[in-house]
Design an enzyme around this catalytic site. Structure first.
Site, mmCIF file in Angstrom:
data_model
loop_
_atom_site.group_PDB
_atom_site.id
_atom_site.type_symbol
_atom_site.label_atom_id
_atom_site.label_comp_id
_atom_site.label_asym_id
_atom_site.label_seq_id
_atom_site.Cartn_x
_atom_site.Cartn_y
_atom_site.Cartn_z
ATOM 1 N N GLY A 124 0.825 -1.212 0.000
ATOM 2 C CA GLY A 124 0.000 0.000 0.000
ATOM 3 C C GLY A 124 0.852 1.252 0.000
ATOM 4 N N GLU A 241 13.115 -5.300 -4.497
ATOM 5 C CA GLU A 241 12.028 -5.820 -5.331
ATOM 6 C C GLU A 241 12.592 -6.592 -6.518
ATOM 7 O OE1 GLU A 241 9.254 -2.842 -6.550
ATOM 8 O OE2 GLU A 241 8.036 -4.245 -7.702
#
Lengths: 377, 346
Positions: A124, A241
């Site tokens: 988020g 990531e």
């Protein structure tokens, strides 16, 4: 300088391959046709992998991992890609936030279940008004006793419809400079005040989500790091990531390219010099990406944490995937446009998101220019 | 798997970077000021000319280490015929040439250049019309292949009567070869695998030169963009300039990754795999070099278009590297052929 796998790494690869031959789900695309089926499959598959000892390879043993180098993650991902298995959670990098900045209690609470597949995460971070300019996010968290009360909206929360927990960036200090007033919270997705809605991307699939927060109460114990540390945490996490997971994408890429060659041969267009050059050029981009990722992984294993030069690999990945899908579309344009090959159209349209999601190509270039080349603002 | 340089390899790179700095060319006028004979003696003294000397069949330095040595020299635009000299040495060593000749080359007492086909994509046959001498500066002879031999049989030819060409690269002049007397077979014909390995080495060195030229070029262009003021701000603060530099960085880093692997593969992988890695490297490096060469000149604006500026020296050197031992069309076709063969075998 050595690109060859050592004896342990090679043995590990053989072990993974043998294990996958026994345990990888067969024919899973037909058996799990809907999106909900797939979400269930991903969870089951992660648990199967975990029980086989193949999840969290580079995570510390204390938290359910195997304590191995990132090379093993890369080998695993390569074999998963080659075996065309279902994917497993691509969000485990979010666990780096907890591992790096969390308390011991938070690590024990969240990391082992994450590796077992019992906690699926979503991210988020972005908002309608905070895309590339992430630090301008406005979702607020106000302290009320031992809880934060969260209000606002998040965008691009991929996987939120199937996630258990969300890692949230919220504004806790409106008066601080915009990078300093951000805090990181962990919130269960299924709780009063949170609404998840799918966002359909250009191919019509519910690829990602938006989330609405209406007086959502989050205990202070679910804050990661100090108040105001959210930006630093987000930057650390985003650097993780990329990396080993990309190796899996490269394996998938090479499989797709080989299929395209078979198609060209069947249609007797494989002798066309332009098509031959285009296929070879696409292959080359994939190889250059692979070699760059291997070097980045080696640096990581040598003790250097991922840095801003990871944007090179990210841009190469974007170039590779878009070149592949553009080529596929070009070879099968009439089928794609007239509805005879909906997958080709979908692959092409989805490939266009790669230069957007996870930081646009323009942002990646800004990172390289500013943080690697040191060009002035 | 540990695809990072060892501490010794880092030290080699640093040593060569310090040496290269003494040979840096910053404008066409400076080309004449370099003492090339002294530089050649220094290269011999540093052991660079004999890096591929064999001890019990094993080269003193890996091909990867050779690229570490030549990259900084390329970055400095050093006007030295080093690539050709190293490749001539390698071919002679593979052919089993006599030790005295190899020692003369390693110690800088004698130089041998290469005779290339007119398209610069590979070694020429000794009787090929229009063959081009590459890196023949200071050389009394060039290396070619004996025609019609069936294998790769090196042959040494005298270079008397060669005529300089007005080539693009001002740092490494080419010459037209005039066939004359004195062709001399040297050593034994190379096995196909050995010659493939040599070809892979040749491509890796051309790519390393290109990477060296561009990497230093980008560093200089970035420095310029930080200091050149227009509209009261450094031009490097404009996103258009930043993204052009970032584009160059991605192309160059991709080229460097592919080149390091190709160079490592020369000694470490089966010959066919080494050649395949070379095809990938050159297929990426050639177009990357063309694009980055153009962008380098663009960053400098008007001044970068002038004769006195260094930018075109870099673009010109890359033009030669791009064609040297095959351009992207050549290598992409080789990749396509390989993939056909693998698919048909499966």
């Amino acid at each position: 300088m050595d690109y060859l796998e050592n004896a342990e790494e090679a043995a590990f690869r053989m072990g993974v391959r043998a294990w996958l031959a026994e345990n990888a789900p067969k024919d899973w695309r037909a058996r799990y046709p809907t999106e909900d089926d797939l979400a269930r499959l991903h969870r089951e598959w992660q648990r199967t992998l975990y029980d086989g000892g193949y999840v969290g390879l580079s995570w510390p043993v204390d938290y359910g991992g195997r304590g191995l180098s990132a090379t093993y993650e890369a080998i695993l991902n390569d074999e998963l890609g080659k075996a065309d298995t279902p994917r497993i959670s691509f969000h485990n990098y979010l666990g780096r936030a907890i591992f790096t900045y969390g308390t011991e209690a938070q690590k024990q609470r969240f990391l082992p279940p994450m590796l077992r597949g019992e906690i699926q995460w979503c991210q988020g971070f972005s908002e309608p008004g905070a895309g590339s300019d992430l630090a301008s996010l406005r979702t607020s968290a106000v302290l009320d006793g031992d809880h934060y009360v969260v209000n606002g909206q998040k965008m691009w929360t991929s996987g939120a419809q199937h996630a258990d927990w969300c890692i949230l960036l919220v504004r806790t200090d409106r008066d601080a400079p915009k990078h300093k007033g951000i805090t990181c919270l962990l919130a269960p997705v299924n709780q009063p005040g949170i609404t998840v809605r799918p966002i359909h991307i250009s191919d019509g699939s519910p690829e990602t989500c938006e989330m609405f927060f209406d007086d959502v109460r989050v205990p202070v114990t679910q804050r990661i790091g100090d108040p105001g540390a959210g930006w630093r945490i987000a930057m650390t996490v985003l650097a993780f990531e990329r990396g080993p997971a990309d190796v899996g994408l490269i394996a998938t890429f090479q499989t797709a390219l080989a299929k395209l060659e078979t198609y060209a041969e069947e249609r007797a267009i494989d002798r066309d010099p332009q098509i031959r050059q285009a296929i070879a050029r696409t292959y080359v981009i994939g190889e250059v990406l692979r070699l760059n990722v291997v070097e980045q992984l080696s640096l990581r294993n040598a003790g250097r944490p991922p840095g801003p030069d990871g944007s090179v690999a990210r841009l190469l990945l974007t170039q590779a995937e878009q070149a592949l899908r553009s080529l596929e579309f070009r070879l099968r344009a009439a089928d794609a446009v007239s509805g005879r090959a909906p997958d080709v159209l979908a692959n092409y349209l989805r490939s266009r998101t790669i230069s957007i999601f996870g930081g646009t190509s323009e942002i990646q270039k800004n990172i390289l220019a500013g943080q690697v080349l040191g060009l002035p603002r | 798997m540990r695809a990072v340089p060892t501490p010794d390899q880092e030290m080699l790179r640093e040593t060569m970077a310090r040496f290269a700095a003494t040979l840096a060319v910053n404008s066409p006028a400076e080309l004449a000021k370099i003492d090339r004979d002294a530089a050649w003696r220094d290269l011999a003294g540093l052991g660079v000319l004999g890096m591929r000397a064999r001890d019990g069949g094993v080269p003193a330095a890996s091909a990867y280490e050779v690229t570490l040595a030549i990259e900084p020299l390329a970055g400095a635009l050093a006007p030295l015929p080093l690539t050709g000299a190293l490749l001539a040495y390698e071919l002679l060593a593979l052919a089993g040439a006599d030790a005295a000749l190899l020692a003369d080359l390693a110690e800088g007492r004698r130089r041998i250049g290469l005779l290339l086909a007119p398209d610069l994509a590979g070694l020429a046959d000794a009787d090929a019309p229009g063959a081009v001498i590459f890196d023949g500066e200071g050389a009394d002879s060039v290396l070619a292949l004996a025609p019609g031999n069936g294998g790769a049989q090196p042959v040494i030819l005298a270079v008397e009567g060669a005529a300089a060409m007005e080539g693009a690269d001002l740092t490494r002049p080419l010459a037209v070869w005039r066939p004359g007397a004195g062709a001399k077979l040297v050593g034994a014909p190379l096995a196909a695998d050995a010659f493939a390995r040599w070809a892979a080495f040749a491509v890796a060195l051309a790519c390393a030169d290109l990477v060296g030229v561009l990497r230093d070029g980008l560093a200089h262009a970035v420095d310029y963009a930080k200091t050149r003021i227009q509209y009261d701000v450094p031009i490097g603060s404009f996103q258009a300039v930043q993204h052009m530099c970032a584009d160059m960085l991605v192309r160059i880093e991709g080229a460097a990754s592919a080149t390091r692997y190709a160079a490592w593969a020369v000694d470490a992988l089966p010959a066919a795999d080494a050649l395949a890695a070379a095809h990938v490297a050159k297929s990426w490096c050639a177009p990357a070099g063309e694009a980055a060469g153009e962008m380098l000149m663009q960053v400098y604006g008007g001044i970068g278009q002038t004769w006195e500026h260094v930018a075109h020296l870099r673009a010109r050197r890359v033009m030669l590297d791009r064609l040297l031992f095959g351009d992207e069309t050549h290598h992409l076709n080789a990749i396509a052929d390989n993939r056909d063969a693998v698919r048909k075998a499966a």
